[in-house]
Write an enzyme that holds these catalytic residues in place. Sequence first.
Site, short mmCIF file in Angstrom:
data_model
loop_
_atom_site.label_atom_id
_atom_site.label_comp_id
_atom_site.label_asym_id
_atom_site.label_seq_id
_atom_site.Cartn_x
_atom_site.Cartn_y
_atom_site.Cartn_z
N GLU A 87 -18.01 37.49 -13.40
CA GLU A 87 -18.71 37.67 -14.66
C GLU A 87 -19.84 38.68 -14.57
O GLU A 87 -20.01 39.52 -15.45
CB GLU A 87 -19.27 36.32 -15.12
CG GLU A 87 -19.54 36.34 -16.59
CD GLU A 87 -20.33 35.13 -17.02
OE1 GLU A 87 -20.41 34.17 -16.23
OE2 GLU A 87 -20.88 35.16 -18.12
N ASP A 88 -20.59 38.63 -13.49
CA ASP A 88 -21.80 39.45 -13.43
C ASP A 88 -21.66 40.74 -12.63
O ASP A 88 -22.50 41.62 -12.72
CB ASP A 88 -22.96 38.64 -12.82
CG ASP A 88 -23.34 37.46 -13.70
OD1 ASP A 88 -22.96 37.49 -14.89
OD2 ASP A 88 -23.99 36.53 -13.20
#
Length: 727
Positions: A87-88
């Site tokens: 996600e990051d």
Amino acid sequence: MYQRLDFSHERDLNIDDLSRRLEAYYPDADFALLKKAYTFAEKAHSGQKRSSGEDYIIHPINVAGTLIKLKLDMDSIVAGLLHDVVEDCGVTPEEIEKEFSHNIAQIVVGLTKISKIKFKTKEESQAENFRKMVVAMAKDLRVIIVKLADRMHNMRTLQYVNEDKQKKIAKETLDIYVPLASRLGINSVKAELEDLCLRFLHPDIYYRLAEKVTMKKSERDNYIKEVIDHIQEKLLEYSLKADVKGRPKHFFSIYKKMIARGVDFEQIQDVLAFRVIVNNITECYKGLGIIHSSMTPIPGRFKDYIAIPKVNNYQSLHTTVIGPKANRIEIQIRTHDMDEVAETGVAAHWKYKEGMASGETRPDWVQELLEFNQNVENNNEFMAAVKSDLDVGGVFVFTPTGDVRELRYGATPLDFAYAVHTEVGNKCVGAKINGKMVPLKYTLKSGDTVEILTSKNQTPSKDWLSMVKSSRAKSKIKQYLLKIERDENKELGKEVLEKAFRVFGTSLKAVQKTGEFAKACEEFSVANAEDLFIQIGSGKYGPKEFINTIPSLKKEEDADDKIDELDSYTKKVTSTARKKSNKDNAVIVDGMDDLMVRMARCCNPIPGDPIVGYITRGRGITVHTATCDRIDSGDIGRNIDVNWNTEFSFKHPVNIRVITHDKPGILSNISKSITSIGVNIRSALAKSLPDRKGSFIFEIEVKDYSELLKVTGMIEGHEEVISVTRV
Ligand code: MN
């Protein structure tokens, strides 16, 4: 004194600490793998910071730390370290799969999906949807356990974000993650999350409770010790050995009692909780008897969760007694096993156990829950509860902006499109699921992100009705088709009437201006000319009937013939007529009765062949045999279920090729045997082959596949015949 598992934020925690803690319960763990995951995560997150200003890596380390405290398996711990990299940091699931394993990648993907959900706290039903969706998406419950560990650390460091965000996240935690932890029986996590929620949602109450509970701490500690000694002593009188522990209850449970009883903290007497841990169930009841005979029990406070466990498998005996100094104290009595379940719930299933090979495949979690509970009698009740709680009624998918939609099982992108908006549905030409093109017939799965592609030239067609599951989509498609049909009927009716009036040397326009037209409309009980056109176009009335109600029309000599001709033409082309004639189709297309259906020439299916319909560009359907290689498997969205109409009898032409040894009279012999069973030969083509062989192609007419088999069997019976094939 005893403490719950403490998950507090450890700002100095590092990979060596993790290894050491892991080693304590899992001496031959794959420490290299742990280290590798850490290095991978650290590199991916390098330069990123937490709101606290710390390096980001401290977050995954703490999450892994929690999972280690829950004594989880390597997959979970590694996933904990990697949980934010997709996600990051833009790492792909494929990379994780390559570097680590499929299972680990799946857990991380599950976590990433959950984190993408936009959650509207206002709506209670949305909260319920969310909870169900999380469960639906996380077939592997380890996803939820890692998610809970993630949320726990975020809650532990919530003081570093602004107040709005604190409230929002705390509310979400209380609405979603606390019930999840509770349902999964991970009580240590549940209690911690509850207290953290209280701290950020009602700081005034939290700090007042904290102050009161910690006030007179040494006095309270002495009292706790006194009670423990008292209980131990009584148990020992009956030679019952037990671990006895005591502590103040967690704040949130005190808070709940205050709310439930409408009282203030001072009036809550039973703020202390004691636990008596024994070796087996018999000792639990024995211990209860001893406690009840040495301290006065409060009536109505005894609960037997051993005989009737909670749905999350929690088992324990609960009682409240008047303790020393007339204080009410709550006592829970259970076995060591029950205590472990009470603290960690389903997480216990993935605990590392000695002798268990790492990466050992386990049965799916439902099965595990079943086995987990096999020594309790009310298995059915438990499973029913698990099902009603965890089984969800549909699939949950995302819009590209992260909104959640609940659709029925088996729903397709078309259902989704109609759920968004009727116009989106009507104009839908395709869909991307998680970025990949799929056919409209694709079955949506929970967690899919659905992007609908539209075109202004698109219109719904009949075959769409078989591709949708929701009644909304069905009715919208029908509505559209009805409107189209109305429009078509209107056109046709008008055209027919125009022709009819021309026969009488006048025009529709001219007749419409007379009072006779309106009067005739009245007679047909139609509101206006448009309605009249529709009725005529649909075939309800013929043009002749209408014309007969207009007396002033001057008949020419051959008018009657012309009108009759027009009438019979109308009857053929109106939609009623179309429907009727198509009921006589050899093939039934899934609930639709007026589609153009034709047999594909390439494979020429006959009744009895497994078939599949193929939607052609011009709205009709071509029927192929299921094995026909002309059906493009990449274009599966255009396939439609079709069935043979058993009531339809029709002779189907089929070609068969027969190779024989060339002998005089063979053609005639074969022909005779075919006609002897009542099968008609439409044509026969003979050709000489080298090596004194002959090839014949017969075009025969058969009712169905079994009749064809009869014919081929008959032909094969001739000893000159080498082969018989359908062509
Ligand atoms: Mn995280």
